[in-house]
Design a protein around this motif. Structure first.
Motif, mmCIF file in Angstrom:
data_model
loop_
_atom_site.group_PDB
_atom_site.id
_atom_site.type_symbol
_atom_site.label_atom_id
_atom_site.label_comp_id
_atom_site.label_asym_id
_atom_site.label_seq_id
_atom_site.Cartn_x
_atom_site.Cartn_y
_atom_site.Cartn_z
ATOM 1 N N ALA A 46 0.793 -1.134 0.739
ATOM 2 C CA ALA A 46 0.105 0.124 0.114
ATOM 3 C C ALA A 46 0.602 1.489 -0.249
ATOM 4 O O ALA A 46 0.690 2.304 -0.891
ATOM 5 C CB ALA A 46 -0.757 -0.151 1.265
ATOM 6 N N VAL A 47 1.901 1.087 0.598
ATOM 7 C CA VAL A 47 2.944 2.774 1.134
ATOM 8 C C VAL A 47 3.366 2.553 -0.400
ATOM 9 O O VAL A 47 3.558 3.799 -0.984
ATOM 10 C CB VAL A 47 3.703 1.925 2.684
ATOM 11 N N LEU A 48 3.765 1.651 -0.740
ATOM 12 C CA LEU A 48 4.861 1.238 -1.907
ATOM 13 C C LEU A 48 3.809 2.408 -3.322
ATOM 14 O O LEU A 48 4.354 2.815 -3.975
ATOM 15 C CB LEU A 48 5.248 0.241 -2.353
ATOM 16 N N ALA A 49 3.301 1.723 -3.542
ATOM 17 C CA ALA A 49 2.139 2.140 -4.574
ATOM 18 C C ALA A 49 1.766 3.616 -4.390
ATOM 19 O O ALA A 49 1.409 4.657 -5.448
ATOM 20 C CB ALA A 49 0.723 1.574 -4.543
ATOM 21 N N LEU A 50 0.890 3.700 -3.013
ATOM 22 C CA LEU A 50 1.115 5.353 -2.776
ATOM 23 C C LEU A 50 2.014 6.503 -2.928
ATOM 24 O O LEU A 50 1.892 7.610 -3.716
ATOM 25 C CB LEU A 50 0.906 4.933 -1.171
ATOM 26 N N ILE A 51 3.211 6.101 -2.589
ATOM 27 C CA ILE A 51 4.486 6.968 -2.389
ATOM 28 C C ILE A 51 4.280 7.025 -4.354
ATOM 29 O O ILE A 51 4.972 8.189 -4.966
ATOM 30 C CB ILE A 51 5.527 6.335 -1.763
ATOM 31 N N VAL A 52 4.918 6.335 -4.832
ATOM 32 C CA VAL A 52 5.057 5.791 -6.504
ATOM 33 C C VAL A 52 4.054 6.932 -7.260
ATOM 34 O O VAL A 52 4.241 7.780 -7.758
ATOM 35 C CB VAL A 52 5.102 4.101 -7.201
ATOM 36 N N PHE A 53 2.499 6.885 -6.756
ATOM 37 C CA PHE A 53 2.248 7.758 -7.431
ATOM 38 C C PHE A 53 2.010 8.952 -6.887
ATOM 39 O O PHE A 53 1.866 9.743 -7.689
ATOM 40 C CB PHE A 53 0.043 6.834 -6.932
ATOM 41 N N LEU A 54 2.269 9.130 -5.905
ATOM 42 C CA LEU A 54 2.270 10.144 -5.560
ATOM 43 C C LEU A 54 3.716 11.277 -6.187
ATOM 44 O O LEU A 54 3.356 12.592 -6.339
ATOM 45 C CB LEU A 54 2.475 10.564 -4.124
ATOM 46 N N PHE A 55 4.411 10.942 -6.158
ATOM 47 C CA PHE A 55 5.928 11.452 -6.317
ATOM 48 C C PHE A 55 6.039 11.114 -7.899
ATOM 49 O O PHE A 55 6.737 12.114 -8.116
ATOM 50 C CB PHE A 55 6.644 11.060 -5.713
ATOM 51 N N ASP A 56 5.301 10.019 -8.423
ATOM 52 C CA ASP A 56 5.548 10.362 -9.974
ATOM 53 C C ASP A 56 4.624 10.447 -11.349
ATOM 54 O O ASP A 56 4.938 10.339 -12.446
ATOM 55 C CB ASP A 56 6.134 8.439 -10.215
ATOM 56 N N HIS A 57 3.265 10.737 -10.645
ATOM 57 C CA HIS A 57 2.165 10.419 -10.882
ATOM 58 C C HIS A 57 1.283 11.983 -11.092
ATOM 59 O O HIS A 57 0.011 11.648 -11.674
ATOM 60 C CB HIS A 57 1.769 9.266 -11.646
ATOM 61 N N THR A 58 2.118 12.474 -10.255
ATOM 62 C CA THR A 58 0.677 14.027 -9.995
ATOM 63 C C THR A 58 1.303 15.123 -9.635
ATOM 64 O O THR A 58 3.118 15.430 -9.782
ATOM 65 C CB THR A 58 0.425 14.006 -8.226
ATOM 66 N N LYS A 59 0.759 15.857 -9.726
ATOM 67 C CA LYS A 59 1.703 17.731 -9.758
ATOM 68 C C LYS A 59 2.417 17.607 -8.688
ATOM 69 O O LYS A 59 2.831 18.141 -8.893
ATOM 70 C CB LYS A 59 0.684 18.864 -10.150
ATOM 71 N N PHE A 60 1.489 17.484 -7.528
ATOM 72 C CA PHE A 60 2.980 17.610 -6.463
ATOM 73 C C PHE A 60 4.230 16.830 -7.143
ATOM 74 O O PHE A 60 4.969 17.834 -6.348
ATOM 75 C CB PHE A 60 2.013 17.092 -5.326
ATOM 76 N N GLY A 61 3.572 15.968 -7.085
ATOM 77 C CA GLY A 61 5.217 15.141 -7.060
ATOM 78 C C GLY A 61 6.323 15.776 -8.133
ATOM 79 O O GLY A 61 7.603 15.870 -8.670
ATOM 80 N N TYR A 62 5.218 16.166 -9.262
ATOM 81 C CA TYR A 62 6.023 16.991 -10.362
ATOM 82 C C TYR A 62 7.170 18.530 -10.103
ATOM 83 O O TYR A 62 7.920 18.333 -10.124
ATOM 84 C CB TYR A 62 5.183 17.247 -11.508
ATOM 85 N N ASP A 63 6.638 18.502 -8.953
ATOM 86 C CA ASP A 63 6.486 20.280 -8.711
ATOM 87 C C ASP A 63 7.400 19.666 -7.416
ATOM 88 O O ASP A 63 8.879 20.493 -7.807
ATOM 89 C CB ASP A 63 6.116 21.032 -8.081
ATOM 90 N N TYR A 64 7.882 19.039 -6.976
ATOM 91 C CA TYR A 64 9.150 18.673 -6.103
ATOM 92 C C TYR A 64 9.746 17.833 -6.619
ATOM 93 O O TYR A 64 11.349 18.214 -6.399
ATOM 94 C CB TYR A 64 8.288 16.977 -5.510
ATOM 95 N N ASN A 65 9.978 16.767 -7.562
ATOM 96 C CA ASN A 65 11.340 16.559 -8.655
ATOM 97 C C ASN A 65 11.891 17.720 -8.831
ATOM 98 O O ASN A 65 13.029 18.000 -9.127
ATOM 99 C CB ASN A 65 10.854 15.177 -10.152
ATOM 100 N N ALA A 66 11.017 19.218 -10.095
ATOM 101 C CA ALA A 66 11.593 19.885 -10.702
ATOM 102 C C ALA A 66 11.918 21.078 -9.267
ATOM 103 O O ALA A 66 12.971 21.300 -9.217
ATOM 104 C CB ALA A 66 10.777 21.148 -10.826
ATOM 105 N N LEU A 67 11.379 20.669 -8.451
ATOM 106 C CA LEU A 67 12.522 21.670 -7.195
ATOM 107 C C LEU A 67 13.582 21.118 -6.758
ATOM 108 O O LEU A 67 14.573 21.605 -6.456
ATOM 109 C CB LEU A 67 11.769 21.718 -5.474
ATOM 110 N N LYS A 68 13.847 19.208 -6.644
ATOM 111 C CA LYS A 68 14.926 18.900 -6.643
ATOM 112 C C LYS A 68 15.952 19.119 -7.278
ATOM 113 O O LYS A 68 17.243 19.287 -6.758
ATOM 114 C CB LYS A 68 14.632 17.445 -6.266
ATOM 115 N N ASN A 69 15.578 18.746 -8.466
ATOM 116 C CA ASN A 69 16.324 18.985 -9.282
ATOM 117 C C ASN A 69 17.013 20.920 -9.965
ATOM 118 O O ASN A 69 18.336 20.848 -10.545
ATOM 119 C CB ASN A 69 16.153 18.644 -10.846
ATOM 120 N N GLY A 70 15.948 21.472 -9.554
ATOM 121 C CA GLY A 70 16.726 23.076 -9.651
ATOM 122 C C GLY A 70 16.145 23.807 -9.119
ATOM 123 O O GLY A 70 14.886 24.216 -9.420
#
Length: 335
Positions: A179-203
């Motif tokens: 459950a946690v693995l599926a939720l974290i993958v969804f949140l950080f790889d397939h949502t706007k929040f995740g896209y923003d997180y990766n953008a902030l992390k990389n630059g």
């Protein structure tokens, strides 16, 4: 084209499974030579899956903020304080009866998320380095825990049939892992929040200049980390059938330190697949190592186990730091 895709898939598969397979082979050989069984019975397997869940969730919680440059020392304190509050409230309502484990888990997630948001809120308001904020938050949370428990272990509240049923059946912690693995993958790889997180992390500067809101994203990260550590606190309570309420002077940080080696291993595995899957496989490796330590408990004490873990961490960091040199040695010399 098909041959190229096959080669690429094979390389990724080998890169993903190489470290877990190597760890399993080495540890099983050590157990065989010593006449021990890594996982000798159902109870051992239950604790193997349970410890895998603990390490995976702790690693995810540590990596979320650390990958964004926010080192959070308060993770262990959040796990302990959330467990103390939820166990006391659950015991007051249900008295250790049926459904205690479910209620405590739900409350752990809630309290963990709230404590994480409080930590993130202080970081945002004070605008000082997060490592300094987290040190202060750790001392505050440890102090609250010590005051509530009077420095004693919490035992009666977590020793009941419902908690025993959770820790005694491997499929419950496995369900938590999935459950946690599926939720974290969804949140950080397939949502706007995740896209923003990766953008902030990389630059960070570029992302902020393009309209990404850093503060809400950081607060959500702190809330998610807190919720994950709430689950970790519940799992630790189920595993040890007690909660240590006497941790002061950063004593709770040891919970977080269990995630350093699997975080680096998981990040390496993530190059070939998905970083979150890498954390799961790294947690499996650490759980196999922990089961091996348990099998050799008469020969290897706690201090030696800590030294072995530290040596493995240093060796792996040395490898990562010199990886490019090893790649250069494997390349043919061009005339």
């Amino acid at each position: 084209m098909n041959q190229s895709k096959t080669m690429s898939f094979s390389k990724r598969l080998i890169g993903t499974l190489a470290i877990p397979a190597l760890a399993a082979i080495v540890l099983l050989l050590l157990c065989a030579v010593g006449g021990k069984a890594m996982i000798g019975n159902r109870t051992s397997f239950n604790f193997f899956v349970l410890y895998t869940a603990i390490v995976m969730l702790t690693t995810m919680a540590l990596s979320i903020n650390l990958n964004s440059g926010r080192f959070d020392f308060s993770l262990g304190a959040i796990a302990v304080l959330a467990s103390v509050m939820s166990s006391r409230l659950t015991f007051a309502v249900l008295g250790g009866g049926a459904g205690s484990a479910v209620m405590m888990l739900a409350l752990n997630i809630l309290f963990g998320a709230l404590l994480g948001l409080c930590s993130g809120g202080l970081y945002v308001l004070l605008r000082i380095p997060p490592i300094i904020t987290s040190l202060g938050v750790t001392l505050i949370y440890e102090g609250i825990t010590f005051t509530v428990t009077e420095g004693k272990y919490v035992m009666d509240e977590v020793r009941n049939a419902s908690m025993s049923a959770f820790s005694g059946n491997w499929y419950w912690p496995l369900l938590v892992i999935v459950a946690v693995l599926a939720l974290i993958v969804f949140l950080f790889d397939h949502t706007k929040f995740g896209y923003d997180y990766n953008a902030l992390k990389n630059g960070q500067k570029v992302a902020v200049n393009t309209g990404v809101r850093e503060v809400p994203n950081a607060l959500i990260c702190y809330g998610i980390c807190g919720a994950l550590m709430g689950v970790v606190g519940f799992l630790n309570a189920a595993r040890s059938t007690s909660i240590n309420g006497g941790s002061l002077n950063f004593g709770s940080i040891s919970i977080m330190f269990t995630a350093f080696l699997p975080m680096f291993i998981g990040g390496y595995i993530g190059r070939y697949s998905n970083e979150k899957l890498g954390y799961l496989l790294a947690a499996v490796c650490m759980s196999m190592l922990n089961s091996t330590f348990a099998a050799f408990s008469n020969e290897i004490n706690a201090s030696t186990q800590s030294i072995i873990n530290a040596v493995l961490l240093v060796v792996f960091l040395i490898y990562l730091s010199n990886e490019y040199k090893l790649h250069a040695l494997r390349k043919p010399i061009r005339k």
